[in-house]
Design an enzyme around this catalytic site. Structure first.
Site, PDB file in Angstrom:
ATOM      1  N   ASN A  97      28.442  15.558  -4.805  1.00 52.60           N
ATOM      2  CA  ASN A  97      27.050  15.384  -5.220  1.00 52.60           C
ATOM      3  C   ASN A  97      26.789  16.308  -6.401  1.00 52.60           C
ATOM      4  O   ASN A  97      27.207  17.473  -6.384  1.00 52.60           O
ATOM      5  CB  ASN A  97      26.103  15.727  -4.068  1.00 52.60           C
ATOM      6  CG  ASN A  97      26.245  14.766  -2.907  1.00 52.60           C
ATOM      7  OD1 ASN A  97      26.360  13.568  -3.108  1.00 52.60           O
ATOM      8  ND2 ASN A  97      26.248  15.297  -1.688  1.00 52.60           N
ATOM      9  N   HIS A 110      31.515  21.733  -4.766  1.00 55.46           N
ATOM     10  CA  HIS A 110      32.265  21.389  -3.552  1.00 55.46           C
ATOM     11  C   HIS A 110      32.471  19.895  -3.507  1.00 55.46           C
ATOM     12  O   HIS A 110      31.674  19.128  -4.054  1.00 55.46           O
ATOM     13  CB  HIS A 110      31.534  21.845  -2.282  1.00 55.46           C
ATOM     14  CG  HIS A 110      30.105  21.399  -2.206  1.00 55.46           C
ATOM     15  ND1 HIS A 110      29.104  22.023  -2.919  1.00 55.46           N
ATOM     16  CD2 HIS A 110      29.514  20.395  -1.527  1.00 55.46           C
ATOM     17  CE1 HIS A 110      27.947  21.425  -2.669  1.00 55.46           C
ATOM     18  NE2 HIS A 110      28.168  20.424  -1.837  1.00 55.46           N
TER      19      HIS A 110
HETATM   20  P1  AMP Z   1      25.560  18.969  -0.886  1.00 59.16           P
HETATM   21  O1  AMP Z   1      24.321  18.191  -0.546  1.00 59.16           O
HETATM   22  O2  AMP Z   1      26.624  18.128  -1.502  1.00 59.16           O
HETATM   23  O3  AMP Z   1      25.252  20.220  -1.676  1.00 59.16           O
HETATM   24  O4  AMP Z   1      26.174  19.401   0.505  1.00 59.16           O
HETATM   25  C1  AMP Z   1      26.042  20.663   1.067  1.00 59.16           C
HETATM   26  C2  AMP Z   1      26.672  20.625   2.436  1.00 59.16           C
HETATM   27  O5  AMP Z   1      26.875  21.946   2.865  1.00 59.16           O
HETATM   28  C3  AMP Z   1      25.826  19.907   3.494  1.00 59.16           C
HETATM   29  O6  AMP Z   1      26.571  18.819   4.032  1.00 59.16           O
HETATM   30  C4  AMP Z   1      25.575  20.999   4.533  1.00 59.16           C
HETATM   31  O7  AMP Z   1      25.586  20.516   5.847  1.00 59.16           O
HETATM   32  C5  AMP Z   1      26.717  21.965   4.263  1.00 59.16           C
HETATM   33  N1  AMP Z   1      26.487  23.348   4.644  1.00 59.16           N
HETATM   34  C6  AMP Z   1      25.403  24.117   4.367  1.00 59.16           C
HETATM   35  N2  AMP Z   1      25.564  25.351   4.859  1.00 59.16           N
HETATM   36  C7  AMP Z   1      26.788  25.376   5.444  1.00 59.16           C
HETATM   37  C8  AMP Z   1      27.535  26.368   6.138  1.00 59.16           C
HETATM   38  N3  AMP Z   1      27.061  27.605   6.323  1.00 59.16           N
HETATM   39  N4  AMP Z   1      28.756  26.045   6.619  1.00 59.16           N
HETATM   40  C9  AMP Z   1      29.246  24.793   6.444  1.00 59.16           C
HETATM   41  N5  AMP Z   1      28.598  23.816   5.799  1.00 59.16           N
HETATM   42  C10 AMP Z   1      27.374  24.100   5.313  1.00 59.16           C
END
Ligand code: AMP
Length: 128
Positions: A97, A110
């Site tokens: 994203n 990521h």
């Molecule tokens: P995005 O919308 O592509 O920025 O995705 C961010 C992702 O990070 C989401 O799917 C969240 O569920 C995940 N996320 C946020 N905080 C954590 C965390 N502490 N550990 C693992 N995943 C996380």
């Protein structure tokens, strides 16, 4: 809240804190270039995030600014994670994203690896 993919890097973002070991993560893979861990709010039976160790806000930043060895190391790591998680033969989805329209919420580049079941259409159907 979605982020601005062109903003400066914020060292306090949650993935920077995971990289520094300040908050825990369920790690599945780590090497010189990348760290992979389970998403805290999994949206598929397998939902793993792979992040570069370098400070990049978004795919836009990474693809523009990362040195070639770092890009190669990260791409190789993503492939290794998929193989380690046994996703290749049944298949999987790779997603990044970017910024507000992409729905990016964490301002450290990521990729998401989704798998473990047929994943359906690429985008949710929406009116308009
Ligand atoms: P995005 O919308 O592509 O920025 O995705 C961010 C992702 O990070 C989401 O799917 C969240 O569920 C995940 N996320 C946020 N905080 C954590 C965390 N502490 N550990 C693992 N995943 C996380």
């Amino acid at each position: 809240m979605p982020i601005d993919a062109t903003a400066p890097y914020d060292d306090q973002n949650i993935f920077a804190r995971i990289l520094r070991g300040e908050i825990p993560a369920r790690k599945v893979y780590e090497d010189e270039w990348a760290l992979a861990f389970h998403d805290i709010a999994a949206q598929a039976p397998v939902h793993v995030l792979v992040i570069p160790k370098g400070r990049y806000v978004s795919w836009d930043d990474f693809s523009e600014s990362a040195p070639a060895d770092e890009i190669a190391g990260f791409v190789r790591a993503v492939g290794r994670v998929a193989r380690t998680e046994r996703l290749v033969e049944p298949g999987y989805r790779l997603l990044a994203n970017v910024g507000a329209h992409g729905g990016q919420e964490v301002p450290h580049f990521h990729v998401h690896l989704f798998g473990g079941k047929p994943l359906g259409p690429m985008l949710a159907r929406q009116d308009g």
